[in-house]
Design a protein around this motif. Structure first.
Motif, PDB file in Angstrom:
ATOM      1  N   MET A  17       0.863  -1.185   0.000  1.00 30.19           N
ATOM      2  CA  MET A  17       0.000   0.000   0.000  1.00 30.19           C
ATOM      3  C   MET A  17       0.895   1.230   0.000  1.00 30.19           C
ATOM      4  N   ASP A  44      -3.284   4.202  -0.384  1.00 23.95           N
ATOM      5  CA  ASP A  44      -3.982   4.402   0.879  1.00 23.95           C
ATOM      6  C   ASP A  44      -4.421   5.848   1.048  1.00 23.95           C
ATOM      7  N   ARG A  45      -3.472   6.797   0.887  1.00 24.19           N
ATOM      8  CA  ARG A  45      -3.810   8.209   1.061  1.00 24.19           C
ATOM      9  C   ARG A  45      -2.664   9.077   0.602  1.00 24.19           C
ATOM     10  N   SER A  88      -0.536   6.183   8.328  1.00 25.06           N
ATOM     11  CA  SER A  88      -1.404   5.634   7.281  1.00 25.06           C
ATOM     12  C   SER A  88      -1.394   4.119   7.383  1.00 25.06           C
ATOM     13  N   GLY A  89      -2.112   3.506   6.482  1.00 26.70           N
ATOM     14  CA  GLY A  89      -2.091   2.053   6.377  1.00 26.70           C
ATOM     15  C   GLY A  89      -1.117   1.592   5.310  1.00 26.70           C
ATOM     16  N   ALA A  90      -0.222   2.487   4.892  1.00 33.56           N
ATOM     17  CA  ALA A  90       0.706   2.176   3.811  1.00 33.56           C
ATOM     18  C   ALA A  90       1.940   1.424   4.312  1.00 33.56           C
TER      19      ALA A  90
END
Length: 157
Positions: A17, A44-45, A88-90
């Protein structure tokens, strides 16, 4: 296949991600990636942190780092990438901070852009590229393309 499409395919294949943290490009890397249908499974963002306050608040860049080195520095670029990764979820994050122009100074000229790259399980890196006084739009496009190249290399490693 475009560079952005190749990045998405590689990230998808590896279960990676991606997050972006951008200052002078104002989200251009995120746009390049999300212009492609299906990007949501690996993007993710994106953080657009144009001010120092935004860098501190959204990414956790330390005030001490900003005061000691300035926003356009490898130290800040590294903290931006690491902050994007941790907030983040990265598992892979790229950052950009620079002087697109017009303007600049003797010490930080127009066209100087610093990049950071952070990936889970790897050491973070930062680098500076002096694109020169190409004009605002050209510096921003060159910075976007360089950041995409960093993502591509990270996924190829």
């Amino acid at each position: 296949m475009t560079p952005a499409a190749a990045i998405l395919d590689a990230a998808r294949a590896q279960g990676v991600m991606i997050a972006t943290a951008e200052s002078c490009t104002g989200g251009m890397v995120a746009v390049a990636l999300t212009d492609i249908a299906g990007a949501s499974d690996v993007i993710d963002r994106g953080f657009v942190t144009y001010t120092n306050a935004a860098k501190r608040d959204m990414l956790g860049v330390r005030a001490e780092t900003l005061n000691a080195f300035g926003a356009v520095s490898e130290q800040v670029a590294r903290e931006m990438a690491e902050g994007a990764l941790s907030r983040s979820g990265a598992t892979l994050a790229v950052s950009i901070t620079g002087i697109a122009g017009p303007g600049g100074s003797e010490f930080k000229p127009e066209g100087r852009v610093c990049f950071g790259l952070a990936m889970s399980g790897r050491d973070s890196l930062a680098e500076t590229v002096d694109f020169g006084a190409l004009g605002r739009g050209s510096v921003r496009a060159a910075a976007r393309d360089h950041a995409l190249g960093l993502l591509a290399r990270a996924l190829a490693a």
